[in-house]
Scaffold this motif. Sequence first.
Motif, PDB file in Angstrom:
ATOM      1  N   GLY A 172       0.811  -1.209   0.000  1.00 11.70           N
ATOM      2  CA  GLY A 172       0.000   0.000   0.000  1.00 11.70           C
ATOM      3  C   GLY A 172       0.840   1.251   0.000  1.00 11.70           C
ATOM      4  O   GLY A 172       2.073   1.207   0.089  1.00 11.70           O
ATOM      5  N   ARG A 173       0.159   2.360  -0.090  1.00 11.61           N
ATOM      6  CA  ARG A 173       0.836   3.668  -0.080  1.00 11.61           C
ATOM      7  C   ARG A 173       0.049   4.610   0.810  1.00 11.61           C
ATOM      8  O   ARG A 173      -1.149   4.803   0.629  1.00 11.61           O
ATOM      9  CB  ARG A 173       0.928   4.237  -1.483  1.00 11.61           C
ATOM     10  N   THR A 174       0.725   5.189   1.776  1.00 13.67           N
ATOM     11  CA  THR A 174       0.123   6.180   2.655  1.00 13.67           C
ATOM     12  C   THR A 174       0.566   7.561   2.197  1.00 13.67           C
ATOM     13  O   THR A 174       1.756   7.837   2.100  1.00 13.67           O
ATOM     14  CB  THR A 174       0.554   5.953   4.117  1.00 13.67           C
ATOM     15  N   GLN A 175      -0.416   8.405   1.915  1.00 18.49           N
ATOM     16  CA  GLN A 175      -0.138   9.776   1.499  1.00 18.49           C
ATOM     17  C   GLN A 175      -0.826  10.731   2.455  1.00 18.49           C
ATOM     18  O   GLN A 175      -1.993  10.523   2.818  1.00 18.49           O
ATOM     19  CB  GLN A 175      -0.610  10.014   0.065  1.00 18.49           C
ATOM     20  N   ALA A 176      -0.129  11.768   2.866  1.00 24.67           N
ATOM     21  CA  ALA A 176      -0.685  12.704   3.841  1.00 24.67           C
ATOM     22  C   ALA A 176      -0.257  14.122   3.524  1.00 24.67           C
ATOM     23  O   ALA A 176       0.871  14.361   3.081  1.00 24.67           O
ATOM     24  CB  ALA A 176      -0.254  12.322   5.253  1.00 24.67           C
ATOM     25  N   GLU A 177      -1.164  15.058   3.717  1.00 20.01           N
ATOM     26  CA  GLU A 177      -0.888  16.485   3.667  1.00 20.01           C
ATOM     27  C   GLU A 177      -1.479  17.072   4.944  1.00 20.01           C
ATOM     28  O   GLU A 177      -2.693  17.197   5.074  1.00 20.01           O
ATOM     29  CB  GLU A 177      -1.509  17.126   2.424  1.00 20.01           C
ATOM     30  N   LEU A 178      -0.631  17.385   5.888  1.00 20.91           N
ATOM     31  CA  LEU A 178      -1.073  17.795   7.218  1.00 20.91           C
ATOM     32  C   LEU A 178      -0.681  19.237   7.501  1.00 20.91           C
ATOM     33  O   LEU A 178       0.459  19.633   7.261  1.00 20.91           O
ATOM     34  CB  LEU A 178      -0.453  16.883   8.282  1.00 20.91           C
ATOM     35  N   PRO A 179      -1.615  20.038   8.026  1.00 22.37           N
ATOM     36  CA  PRO A 179      -1.245  21.398   8.428  1.00 22.37           C
ATOM     37  C   PRO A 179      -0.420  21.375   9.693  1.00 22.37           C
ATOM     38  O   PRO A 179      -0.574  20.499  10.546  1.00 22.37           O
ATOM     39  CB  PRO A 179      -2.607  22.057   8.671  1.00 22.37           C
ATOM     40  N   VAL A 180       0.475  22.338   9.816  1.00 21.21           N
ATOM     41  CA  VAL A 180       1.283  22.494  11.032  1.00 21.21           C
ATOM     42  C   VAL A 180       0.638  23.583  11.863  1.00 21.21           C
ATOM     43  O   VAL A 180       0.565  24.739  11.442  1.00 21.21           O
ATOM     44  CB  VAL A 180       2.748  22.840  10.695  1.00 21.21           C
ATOM     45  N   ALA A 181       0.167  23.212  13.037  1.00 28.88           N
ATOM     46  CA  ALA A 181      -0.620  24.130  13.853  1.00 28.88           C
ATOM     47  C   ALA A 181       0.220  25.273  14.416  1.00 28.88           C
ATOM     48  O   ALA A 181      -0.246  26.401  14.509  1.00 28.88           O
ATOM     49  CB  ALA A 181      -1.291  23.362  14.989  1.00 28.88           C
ATOM     50  N   SER A 182       1.453  24.987  14.817  1.00 28.43           N
ATOM     51  CA  SER A 182       2.280  26.011  15.459  1.00 28.43           C
ATOM     52  C   SER A 182       2.650  27.091  14.460  1.00 28.43           C
ATOM     53  O   SER A 182       2.963  26.812  13.314  1.00 28.43           O
ATOM     54  CB  SER A 182       3.544  25.382  16.044  1.00 28.43           C
ATOM     55  N   GLY A 183       2.629  28.332  14.921  1.00 30.94           N
ATOM     56  CA  GLY A 183       3.007  29.428  14.046  1.00 30.94           C
ATOM     57  C   GLY A 183       4.502  29.662  14.032  1.00 30.94           C
ATOM     58  O   GLY A 183       5.269  29.028  14.742  1.00 30.94           O
TER      59      GLY A 183
END
Length: 235
Positions: free
Chosen positions: A184-195
């Motif tokens: 399988g392939r795991t793909q992720a686009e996650l926001p970084v909460a810290s400024g």
Amino acid sequence: MKGPHILTRRLRAAMFATACAGTLLLGACASSSEPRYYSLAPGGEAGAAGAALPATVVARTGTASAAGSPSATQPLWIEVAPARVPERLNRQQIVVAGADGSVTPLDMARWSAPLPDEWRDALSQRLQIVLGAVDVYQQGLSDVQPLYRITTDVVRLDAQPGARVGATVNWTVRRLPDGRTLAGRTQAELPVASGGHDIGGVVAAMRQVVDDTAGQIAAAVASLRQEPTTVSRKP
């Protein structure tokens, strides 16, 4: 007329000594700065196991639906093989990307071990928790034959502090008695909460990537456990 000149020379000498002392103090402060170390291992305040993750998994040879219940009588023997990562990330410094596509290793923000080791150990710990399994590779059990061998290839792990973390991870689960494999392939686009440029937000997002990858691999292991094992026999 000598009095004013002597006073001026003494005043200049005192100012010079003060400036030198200030420079030495700043140098001492700078030299006392040490790198901060981070880990992908579970148990941190961010990226805890079980969090919902906005990621997409595309299975190439099969898809599992549930992790299932581990056996209560004996452990499930697995082997989590060393991970492969891009050469630019194969170091102890945390590498971040700029908006212009540049990459920068951070000398003052480092992994507790080189990234391939960090990834493998963190993934192994999560899988052992979720599956109730024992990783023979991590535990050094060379005399135990694992039932499932797990490999991961971190194709992409891009981090932009204060913005996002993107990842692509290829993985395989191979059932050793008969060689049956799910990939399988795991793909992720996650926001970084810290400024700002806080690296803590980047590490938290990367922990989430490991969590999601472990969850999908655990589901694949559960699927293989439900299938009958067929061992070919020579005539």
